[in-house]
Write a protein that holds these residues in place. Structure first.
Motif, short mmCIF file in Angstrom:
data_model
loop_
_atom_site.label_atom_id
_atom_site.label_comp_id
_atom_site.label_asym_id
_atom_site.label_seq_id
_atom_site.Cartn_x
_atom_site.Cartn_y
_atom_site.Cartn_z
N PHE A 65 0.87 -1.46 -0.16
CA PHE A 65 -0.02 0.02 0.02
C PHE A 65 0.85 1.07 -0.09
N SER A 66 1.99 1.38 1.03
CA SER A 66 2.56 2.39 0.92
C SER A 66 3.60 2.78 -0.24
N TRP A 69 1.20 3.83 -2.94
CA TRP A 69 0.42 5.04 -2.62
C TRP A 69 1.68 6.36 -3.12
N TYR A 70 2.84 6.06 -2.40
CA TYR A 70 3.75 7.26 -2.45
C TYR A 70 4.67 7.14 -3.69
N THR A 262 -1.85 8.67 6.08
CA THR A 262 -1.75 7.04 5.69
C THR A 262 -1.41 6.21 6.95
#
Length: 394
Positions: A65-66, A69-70, A262
């Motif tokens: 996810f991280s 996302w970034y 987040t």
């Protein structure tokens, strides 16, 4: 030179995000945070009796996810103060999940109300550098006192070899240091430590199970676990991580509100599927970057490793990971600490700033609730210096 407070959040539009890569350098960067995360996860699973499948699978999913996302090596780490309390007091899983949900709610409130932005404007850069230096002191002490000596004389020899390889290859894009060092550790483990029968018993498909934290557990977890964790999270997971993004990716500014959002989102999901509470972290990003990670690919690869462990090897996780030698983790952790400490260089020209950062770091590393104490005393001293009430460094 007059002391000036931290500048407001950048308002320039974000630069176009580069594509996520999956090359040998991203693969090498994926191991940059292993020395911090793996021992904590092993410790909390052993102390609390948490289901290893849920912990590992959710930890891996949060990495994916991280990273996606970034689009940069924005790490996900177990909550450190939280984990230390769980290991020391053997806190059961239901309280852990309740405390994780309390942390998620608290960080969400800071994010949506904008209070986190006010804190970011209040805390000056020398204090943030001090928080990073304090983390460097803790990581280097852990590496040199616990990990490197773990396997006796043979472990020292292995650590020395890994240290020399890292010194020679650090920054080499063709032969990334972490890949060579991790390969050395795997070879050592296969030859000297692997129990094939234990490895076979560890194999088997497992999935996370559903949990619903009860209000009593949320309140207990908030008091026992969330309150000691929040100061560390504000200092290292949010403010210091935003500063590292500015250092390494100045063309792609990320706000503290986004980081705290987040952070909160992950902890609003994790407790329901058996995951251990997590955060972002400046040390993790420095670790990924130091060993080659430049996009979210390193974090995605890292998450994939934990997904595989959780899905297929969680039944014997604690026995299986002991194959990998701790001295190798110690060397990786030591160079992560060095890179964190090196961030002091951009304030070293101003003696007062440097002394303030060193003081803050020593307080963070050396005292109970050190990050809260360091953040508070460091910020107070900064503004006292600005008004001429104290003359640190004169």
């Amino acid at each position: 030179m007059p002391l000036t407070p931290t500048q407001p959040e950048p308002t320039a539009p974000l630069a176009a995000r580069p594509p996520i890569r999956f090359d040998r350098n991203e693969l090498a960067g994926a191991f940059g945070d292993l020395g911090t995360d793996l021992p904590l996860l092993i410790g909390v699973i052993a102390a609390s009796g948490l289901d290893s499948a849920g912990v590992l699978i959710m930890f891996g999913l949060m990495q994916l996810f991280s990273g996606l996302w970034y689009g940069m090596p924005m790490p996900v780490q177990p909550l450190k103060a939280f984990a230390a309390l769980v290991i020391a007091q053997k806190i059961p899983g239901r309280i852990i999940f309740g405390g994780g949900l309390a942390v998620g709610v608290g960080m969400l409130l800071l994010s949506v109300t904008g209070l986190i932005d006010g804190l970011a404007r209040l805390v000056p850069k020398p204090v943030i550098r001090g928080i990073q230096f304090g983390l460097a002191l803790q990581l280097s002490t852990l590496a040199l006192k616990q990990y490197v000596p773990a396997d006796g004389l043979g472990g020292y020899a292995l650590a020395a070899a890994a240290f020399l390889v890292t010194v020679v290859l650090l920054g080499n894009r063709r032969w990334p240091a972490a890949l060579v060092v991790v390969s050395l550790g795997v070879l050592y483990g296969l030859v000297f430590k692997l129990d094939f029968s234990a490895a076979q018993q560890a194999l088997g498909l497992r999935l996370p199970t559903w949990h619903v934290p009860q209000m009593a557990d949320i309140l207990t977890g908030a008091v026992l676990l969330a309150l000691p964790q929040i100061p560390l999270s504000l200092g290292n997971s949010v403010l210091a991580t935003r500063q590292v993004v500015q250092d390494y990716f100045p063309e792609r500014p990320v706000t503290v509100r986004k980081i705290s959002f987040t952070y909160s989102l992950m902890n609003l999901v994790n407790p329901f599927l058996g995951g251990f509470p997590v955060c972002h972290g400046s040390g993790g990003m420095v670790g990924h970057y130091t060993f080659g990670g430049r996009t979210g690919g390193s974090v995605v690869i890292y998450g994939g490793l934990f997904l595989v462990l959780g899905l297929f090897f969680s039944q014997g996780f604690q026995q299986l990971v002991q194959v990998f030698p701790l001295p190798i983790l110690g060397v990786l952790l030591f160079f992560e600490a060095l890179s964190l400490a090196a961030l002091l260089r951009d304030i070293s020209a101003e003696r007062a700033h440097l002394l303030l950062a060193l003081l803050t770091g020593i307080l963070c590393a050396g005292l109970p609730y050190g990050y809260l104490v360091g953040l508070t005393i460091g910020t107070t001293l900064y503004y006292a210096m600005q008004r001429g009430w104290v003359g640190l460094g004169k």
